[in-house]
Scaffold this motif. Sequence first.
Motif, PDB file in Angstrom:
ATOM      1  N   ALA A  15       0.764  -1.258   0.080  1.00 19.37           N
ATOM      2  CA  ALA A  15      -0.076   0.151  -0.148  1.00 19.37           C
ATOM      3  C   ALA A  15       0.853   1.227   0.002  1.00 19.37           C
ATOM      4  N   PRO A  16       0.486   2.217  -0.829  1.00 18.31           N
ATOM      5  CA  PRO A  16       1.405   3.318  -0.837  1.00 18.31           C
ATOM      6  C   PRO A  16       1.112   4.411   0.173  1.00 18.31           C
ATOM      7  N   ALA A  17       2.227   4.923   0.560  1.00 18.28           N
ATOM      8  CA  ALA A  17       2.106   6.074   1.871  1.00 18.28           C
ATOM      9  C   ALA A  17       2.507   7.441   1.051  1.00 18.28           C
ATOM     10  N   PHE A  18       1.582   8.369   1.613  1.00 20.58           N
ATOM     11  CA  PHE A  18       1.685   9.881   1.050  1.00 20.58           C
ATOM     12  C   PHE A  18       2.410  10.649   2.218  1.00 20.58           C
ATOM     13  N   ALA A  19       3.213  11.591   1.566  1.00 26.11           N
ATOM     14  CA  ALA A  19       4.157  12.288   2.422  1.00 26.11           C
ATOM     15  C   ALA A  19       3.631  13.809   1.967  1.00 26.11           C
ATOM     16  N   ASP A  20       3.908  14.633   3.136  1.00 30.43           N
ATOM     17  CA  ASP A  20       3.766  16.218   2.854  1.00 30.43           C
ATOM     18  C   ASP A  20       5.014  16.970   2.735  1.00 30.43           C
ATOM     19  N   ILE A  21       5.024  17.975   1.793  1.00 32.43           N
ATOM     20  CA  ILE A  21       6.092  18.538   1.747  1.00 32.43           C
ATOM     21  C   ILE A  21       6.208  19.746   2.894  1.00 32.43           C
ATOM     22  N   ILE A  22       7.315  19.794   3.747  1.00 32.29           N
ATOM     23  CA  ILE A  22       7.459  20.640   4.815  1.00 32.29           C
ATOM     24  C   ILE A  22       8.825  21.375   4.739  1.00 32.29           C
ATOM     25  N   ARG A 143      18.376  11.409   2.823  1.00 31.79           N
ATOM     26  CA  ARG A 143      17.412  11.009   3.840  1.00 31.79           C
ATOM     27  C   ARG A 143      17.786  11.084   5.229  1.00 31.79           C
ATOM     28  N   TYR A 144      17.271  11.722   6.180  1.00 34.13           N
ATOM     29  CA  TYR A 144      17.930  11.958   7.253  1.00 34.13           C
ATOM     30  C   TYR A 144      16.681  11.687   8.262  1.00 34.13           C
ATOM     31  N   ASN A 145      17.158  10.833   9.432  1.00 41.23           N
ATOM     32  CA  ASN A 145      16.464  10.691  10.428  1.00 41.23           C
ATOM     33  C   ASN A 145      16.970  11.047  11.788  1.00 41.23           C
ATOM     34  N   PRO A 146      16.234  12.057  12.282  1.00 39.88           N
ATOM     35  CA  PRO A 146      16.805  12.871  13.539  1.00 39.88           C
ATOM     36  C   PRO A 146      17.198  11.656  14.776  1.00 39.88           C
ATOM     37  N   ALA A 147      16.280  10.721  14.634  1.00 38.55           N
ATOM     38  CA  ALA A 147      16.489   9.789  15.838  1.00 38.55           C
ATOM     39  C   ALA A 147      18.063   9.058  15.985  1.00 38.55           C
ATOM     40  N   LYS A 207      17.327  27.327   5.943  1.00 43.40           N
ATOM     41  CA  LYS A 207      16.088  26.728   6.177  1.00 43.40           C
ATOM     42  C   LYS A 207      16.277  25.356   5.086  1.00 43.40           C
ATOM     43  N   PHE A 208      15.879  24.271   5.447  1.00 39.20           N
ATOM     44  CA  PHE A 208      15.857  22.925   4.787  1.00 39.20           C
ATOM     45  C   PHE A 208      14.398  22.703   4.407  1.00 39.20           C
ATOM     46  N   THR A 209      14.360  22.334   3.068  1.00 37.79           N
ATOM     47  CA  THR A 209      13.093  22.030   2.563  1.00 37.79           C
ATOM     48  C   THR A 209      13.098  20.419   2.211  1.00 37.79           C
ATOM     49  N   GLY A 210      12.119  19.806   2.393  1.00 37.25           N
ATOM     50  CA  GLY A 210      12.157  18.225   1.950  1.00 37.25           C
ATOM     51  C   GLY A 210      10.793  17.628   2.194  1.00 37.25           C
ATOM     52  N   THR A 211      10.721  16.448   2.150  1.00 39.24           N
ATOM     53  CA  THR A 211       9.494  15.529   2.155  1.00 39.24           C
ATOM     54  C   THR A 211       9.685  14.784   3.405  1.00 39.24           C
ATOM     55  N   ALA A 212       8.391  14.763   4.356  1.00 46.01           N
ATOM     56  CA  ALA A 212       8.305  13.938   5.395  1.00 46.01           C
ATOM     57  C   ALA A 212       8.099  12.315   4.833  1.00 46.01           C
ATOM     58  N   ILE A 213       9.239  11.653   5.668  1.00 48.32           N
ATOM     59  CA  ILE A 213       9.097  10.217   5.248  1.00 48.32           C
ATOM     60  C   ILE A 213       7.986   9.384   6.256  1.00 48.32           C
ATOM     61  N   ALA A 214       6.643   9.244   5.577  1.00 47.45           N
ATOM     62  CA  ALA A 214       5.834   8.667   6.434  1.00 47.45           C
ATOM     63  C   ALA A 214       5.784   7.134   6.140  1.00 47.45           C
ATOM     64  N   GLY A 215       6.316   6.737   5.042  1.00 46.47           N
ATOM     65  CA  GLY A 215       6.518   5.103   5.059  1.00 46.47           C
ATOM     66  C   GLY A 215       7.330   5.150   3.463  1.00 46.47           C
ATOM     67  N   THR A 216       7.526   3.856   3.094  1.00 44.97           N
ATOM     68  CA  THR A 216       8.084   3.642   1.725  1.00 44.97           C
ATOM     69  C   THR A 216       6.862   3.643   0.456  1.00 44.97           C
ATOM     70  N   VAL A 217       7.123   4.502  -0.511  1.00 43.97           N
ATOM     71  CA  VAL A 217       6.523   4.638  -1.377  1.00 43.97           C
ATOM     72  C   VAL A 217       6.912   3.469  -2.397  1.00 43.97           C
ATOM     73  N   PRO A 218       5.901   2.607  -2.772  1.00 41.58           N
ATOM     74  CA  PRO A 218       6.242   1.303  -3.548  1.00 41.58           C
ATOM     75  C   PRO A 218       6.777   1.620  -4.968  1.00 41.58           C
ATOM     76  N   GLU A 219       7.610   0.818  -5.171  1.00 37.34           N
ATOM     77  CA  GLU A 219       8.220   0.897  -6.462  1.00 37.34           C
ATOM     78  C   GLU A 219       7.203   0.327  -7.590  1.00 37.34           C
ATOM     79  N   PRO A 220       7.703   0.431  -8.989  1.00 36.72           N
ATOM     80  CA  PRO A 220       6.776  -0.274  -9.912  1.00 36.72           C
ATOM     81  C   PRO A 220       6.526  -1.770  -9.719  1.00 36.72           C
TER      82      PRO A 220
END
Length: 246
Positions: A15-22, A143-147, A207-220
Motif C-alpha cells: 500500500a502506498p504512503a503519502f508524504a507532505d512537503i514541509i 534521507r535524514y532520520n533525527p533519531a 532553511k531545509f526543504t524536504g518531504t516527510a517520510i511517512a513510509g515507503t512509496v512502492p516501486e513499480p
Amino acid sequence: MRMRFGLAVLLTVAAPAFADIITITPPNPPSGQSQSPAPFTYRGTTGSRDQQVYSSSFFSGPQSLTSLAFRSTPSFLNGADYANVIINLSTTTHGDELGTPLSTVFADNIGSDVTNIYSGPLSFAAPTDQGFDYVINFTKPFRYNPAAGNLLLDVLIPAGTSVSGQGFFLASFDTANQPNDGVASVSDIFDGNATRGSIDTSGSITKFTGTAIAGTVPEPASWAMMVAGFGLVGVAVRRRPFIRFA
C-alpha cells in the motif's frame, strides 16, 4: 484462513504512503546576531572548508531533504560566484556545546551515511531583501532520520577554485550565535586543503526543504506484486472446492 492472512500481508507491504512537503528552520531564528562569510569563503582562490551542525530537535521526524537556503545578513546584500563547490550531508554524533561538541578534525565529524548532494559551479544572485535568498537545490536527496543523530552540513571549496563577486565579503550569511542554540560550526575559510578548523558557536541560519517520510512509496515492482497477488487470490477463490451439505 491462510488465504486471508496472505492478502492482509500483501496489502500492508504494497500500500502506498503519502508524504507532505514541509520546510524546516530553527525555531525563532534571531536576526542579525552576527555576520559571517561561512559556510563559503572570501574572494580569491585559496578555497575553504566549513562544517555546520544542526540539532536533531529542529526536525519533527524522518525527512528526505531536497534543498537548503541561507539567509543574507542585513545591509550585506551581495551575490557571489563559485567555480566549484562540493557539499555533503551526513548524520553525526557531534553537536553544539551540549553533549559531544564538534571536533576540530573535519573527518571525525562525518557520519557513515555521508552523501554528496551538490558538486559543481554555484552562483548566488544578490538578494533584494533579507530573506532566504541563497538557495541550493540538491542533485540527490538526503534521507535524514533525527533519531539517529544530528545533521552535519559539509561545504568544501577546493583550493585553486575561483571565487568572485561584489563586495568585500561576497555572499554574507546571517548567523545564530548563542551558546547551546542547537547550531555550531568548525571552519577554515582560507584553505581548501585544510584537515582541521576552528570551532565556533555560530552557525548560518538555514532553511531545509524536504518531504516527510511517512513510509515507503512502492516501486513499480511492488505494484506489480500487488496486482499479481490479487490475481492469485482470485484463482485460489475460484478453485476452492465446493462442499455440498446433505
